[in-house]
Design a protein around this motif. Structure first.
Motif, PDB file in Angstrom:
ATOM      1  N   ALA A 107      17.932 -40.010  19.187  1.00  0.00           N
ATOM      2  CA  ALA A 107      17.670 -38.590  19.421  1.00  0.00           C
ATOM      3  C   ALA A 107      17.579 -37.827  18.103  1.00  0.00           C
ATOM      4  CB  ALA A 107      18.759 -37.987  20.305  1.00  0.00           C
ATOM      5  N   LEU A 108      18.472 -38.145  17.174  1.00  0.00           N
ATOM      6  CA  LEU A 108      18.451 -37.453  15.884  1.00  0.00           C
ATOM      7  C   LEU A 108      17.216 -37.844  15.074  1.00  0.00           C
ATOM      8  CD1 LEU A 108      22.237 -37.628  14.983  1.00  0.00           C
ATOM      9  CD2 LEU A 108      20.914 -35.555  15.481  1.00  0.00           C
ATOM     10  N   ALA A 109      16.815 -39.114  15.128  1.00  0.00           N
ATOM     11  CA  ALA A 109      15.612 -39.557  14.414  1.00  0.00           C
ATOM     12  C   ALA A 109      14.384 -38.847  14.971  1.00  0.00           C
ATOM     13  CB  ALA A 109      15.456 -41.076  14.530  1.00  0.00           C
ATOM     14  N   GLU A 110      14.326 -38.727  16.299  1.00  0.00           N
ATOM     15  CA  GLU A 110      13.195 -38.062  16.927  1.00  0.00           C
ATOM     16  C   GLU A 110      13.148 -36.574  16.594  1.00  0.00           C
ATOM     17  OE1 GLU A 110      13.473 -39.032  21.079  1.00  0.00           O
ATOM     18  OE2 GLU A 110      12.900 -41.116  20.736  1.00  0.00           O
ATOM     19  N   SER A 111      14.297 -35.998  16.231  1.00  0.00           N
ATOM     20  CA  SER A 111      14.335 -34.574  15.883  1.00  0.00           C
ATOM     21  C   SER A 111      13.812 -34.328  14.472  1.00  0.00           C
ATOM     22  CB  SER A 111      15.759 -34.028  16.010  1.00  0.00           C
ATOM     23  OG  SER A 111      16.559 -34.502  14.939  1.00  0.00           O
ATOM     24  N   GLY A 112      13.573 -35.421  13.728  1.00  0.00           N
ATOM     25  CA  GLY A 112      12.998 -35.294  12.389  1.00  0.00           C
ATOM     26  C   GLY A 112      14.017 -35.167  11.267  1.00  0.00           C
ATOM     27  N   LEU A 113      15.296 -35.336  11.570  1.00  0.00           N
ATOM     28  CA  LEU A 113      16.310 -35.236  10.523  1.00  0.00           C
ATOM     29  C   LEU A 113      16.248 -36.441   9.591  1.00  0.00           C
ATOM     30  CD1 LEU A 113      19.419 -34.002  12.530  1.00  0.00           C
ATOM     31  CD2 LEU A 113      18.074 -32.693  10.894  1.00  0.00           C
ATOM     32  N   SER A 114      16.562 -36.210   8.326  1.00  0.00           N
ATOM     33  CA  SER A 114      16.602 -37.301   7.349  1.00  0.00           C
ATOM     34  C   SER A 114      17.789 -38.210   7.648  1.00  0.00           C
ATOM     35  CB  SER A 114      16.755 -36.729   5.939  1.00  0.00           C
ATOM     36  OG  SER A 114      18.063 -36.186   5.775  1.00  0.00           O
ATOM     37  N   GLY A 115      17.786 -39.391   7.057  1.00  0.00           N
ATOM     38  CA  GLY A 115      18.873 -40.342   7.266  1.00  0.00           C
ATOM     39  C   GLY A 115      20.229 -39.763   6.914  1.00  0.00           C
ATOM     40  N   LYS A 116      20.327 -39.043   5.805  1.00  0.00           N
ATOM     41  CA  LYS A 116      21.593 -38.457   5.374  1.00  0.00           C
ATOM     42  C   LYS A 116      22.059 -37.397   6.366  1.00  0.00           C
ATOM     43  CE  LYS A 116      23.874 -36.510   1.360  1.00  0.00           C
ATOM     44  NZ  LYS A 116      23.755 -36.131  -0.041  1.00  0.00           N
ATOM     45  N   ALA A 117      21.151 -36.544   6.809  1.00  0.00           N
ATOM     46  CA  ALA A 117      21.495 -35.502   7.783  1.00  0.00           C
ATOM     47  C   ALA A 117      21.912 -36.121   9.119  1.00  0.00           C
ATOM     48  CB  ALA A 117      20.325 -34.554   7.976  1.00  0.00           C
ATOM     49  N   ARG A 118      21.246 -37.211   9.508  1.00  0.00           N
ATOM     50  CA  ARG A 118      21.605 -37.894  10.759  1.00  0.00           C
ATOM     51  C   ARG A 118      23.013 -38.453  10.684  1.00  0.00           C
ATOM     52  NH1 ARG A 118      16.266 -40.284  10.723  1.00  0.00           N
ATOM     53  NH2 ARG A 118      17.171 -42.254  10.083  1.00  0.00           N
ATOM     54  N   ARG A 119      23.356 -39.081   9.561  1.00  0.00           N
ATOM     55  CA  ARG A 119      24.691 -39.678   9.416  1.00  0.00           C
ATOM     56  C   ARG A 119      25.784 -38.619   9.559  1.00  0.00           C
ATOM     57  NH1 ARG A 119      21.834 -42.782   5.921  1.00  0.00           N
ATOM     58  NH2 ARG A 119      22.326 -41.544   4.086  1.00  0.00           N
ATOM     59  N   LYS A 120      25.515 -37.398   9.109  1.00  0.00           N
ATOM     60  CA  LYS A 120      26.508 -36.330   9.202  1.00  0.00           C
ATOM     61  C   LYS A 120      26.702 -35.852  10.640  1.00  0.00           C
ATOM     62  CE  LYS A 120      26.098 -34.378   4.588  1.00  0.00           C
ATOM     63  NZ  LYS A 120      25.795 -33.171   3.814  1.00  0.00           N
ATOM     64  N   ARG A 121      25.715 -36.066  11.494  1.00  0.00           N
ATOM     65  CA  ARG A 121      25.764 -35.527  12.856  1.00  0.00           C
ATOM     66  C   ARG A 121      25.938 -36.575  13.953  1.00  0.00           C
ATOM     67  NH1 ARG A 121      21.983 -32.349  10.110  1.00  0.00           N
ATOM     68  NH2 ARG A 121      22.397 -30.127  10.213  1.00  0.00           N
ATOM     69  N   VAL A 122      25.686 -37.838  13.638  1.00  0.00           N
ATOM     70  CA  VAL A 122      25.620 -38.854  14.691  1.00  0.00           C
ATOM     71  C   VAL A 122      26.922 -38.957  15.486  1.00  0.00           C
ATOM     72  CG1 VAL A 122      26.265 -40.860  13.257  1.00  0.00           C
ATOM     73  CG2 VAL A 122      24.785 -41.164  15.265  1.00  0.00           C
ATOM     74  N   ASP A 123      28.069 -38.782  14.852  1.00  0.00           N
ATOM     75  CA  ASP A 123      29.341 -38.942  15.568  1.00  0.00           C
ATOM     76  C   ASP A 123      29.541 -37.859  16.621  1.00  0.00           C
ATOM     77  OD1 ASP A 123      30.488 -41.263  14.052  1.00  0.00           O
ATOM     78  OD2 ASP A 123      30.191 -39.865  12.405  1.00  0.00           O
ATOM     79  N   MET A 124      29.193 -36.608  16.283  1.00  0.00           N
ATOM     80  CA  MET A 124      29.376 -35.548  17.286  1.00  0.00           C
ATOM     81  C   MET A 124      28.302 -35.631  18.373  1.00  0.00           C
ATOM     82  SD  MET A 124      28.520 -32.005  15.345  1.00  0.00           S
ATOM     83  CE  MET A 124      27.062 -31.798  14.343  1.00  0.00           C
ATOM     84  N   VAL A 125      27.114 -36.113  18.023  1.00  0.00           N
ATOM     85  CA  VAL A 125      26.085 -36.302  19.048  1.00  0.00           C
ATOM     86  C   VAL A 125      26.497 -37.451  19.973  1.00  0.00           C
ATOM     87  CG1 VAL A 125      23.665 -36.900  19.478  1.00  0.00           C
ATOM     88  CG2 VAL A 125      24.255 -35.287  17.649  1.00  0.00           C
ATOM     89  N   ALA A 126      27.049 -38.522  19.404  1.00  0.00           N
ATOM     90  CA  ALA A 126      27.541 -39.629  20.235  1.00  0.00           C
ATOM     91  C   ALA A 126      28.660 -39.137  21.157  1.00  0.00           C
ATOM     92  CB  ALA A 126      28.036 -40.777  19.360  1.00  0.00           C
TER      93      ALA A 126
END
Length: 144
Positions: A107-126
């Protein structure tokens, strides 16, 4: 039973947190708690969020193996959920979290976020995926 709930994704370095709306229908990513090295300190931060958001239940993701068995990670999550039960004044439940991180990453990849930005958010999205799954299952189970 409508109630505000917190969803928790326990990780080794970070704890993802999500919150539901007051009707217990929709989960939203909330924050990420960086592990402090002190379980009591981490649990105190979760207790503060429970109080701040007036959560009536905490749902901890249970990382079962793909075949549904409990491995080392699931036993660790169950153990920490038991510690949380002692630290919190609300019920602490576990919910199957298989593939939630994969879903969150996608979901975060599809939103266009960079890898670094995704890593910061993936835990709360999970955490929000875990909580939404629990909310949906609870609503399904309570229907006549």
């Amino acid at each position: 039973m409508a109630a505000r709930a917190l969803g928790i994704d326990l990780g080794e370095r970070r704890i993802g947190v999500a919150v539901s709306d007051g009707e217990g229908r929709l989960a939203t990513p909330l924050t990420v708690i960086e592990r402090s090295g002190s379980a009591k300190g981490d649990h105190r931060q979760i207790a503060e969020l429970v109080a701040e958001y007036e959560a009536e239940v905490v749902v901890v993701g249970l990382p079962l193996s793909l075949d549904g068995t409990s491995g080392v990670a699931a036993r660790g999550a169950e153990s920490e959920a038991e510690q949380l039960k002692a630290a919190l004044d609300v019920p602490v439940l576990t919910h199957d979290e298989r593939l939630t991180t994969v879903i969150a990453e996608r979901a975060l990849a599809e939103s266009g976020l960079s890898g670094k930005a995704r890593r910061k958010r993936v835990d709360m999205v999970a955490a929000s995926v875990i909580l939404q799954g629990w909310l949906d299952a609870t609503r399904r189970d309570s229907q006549p």
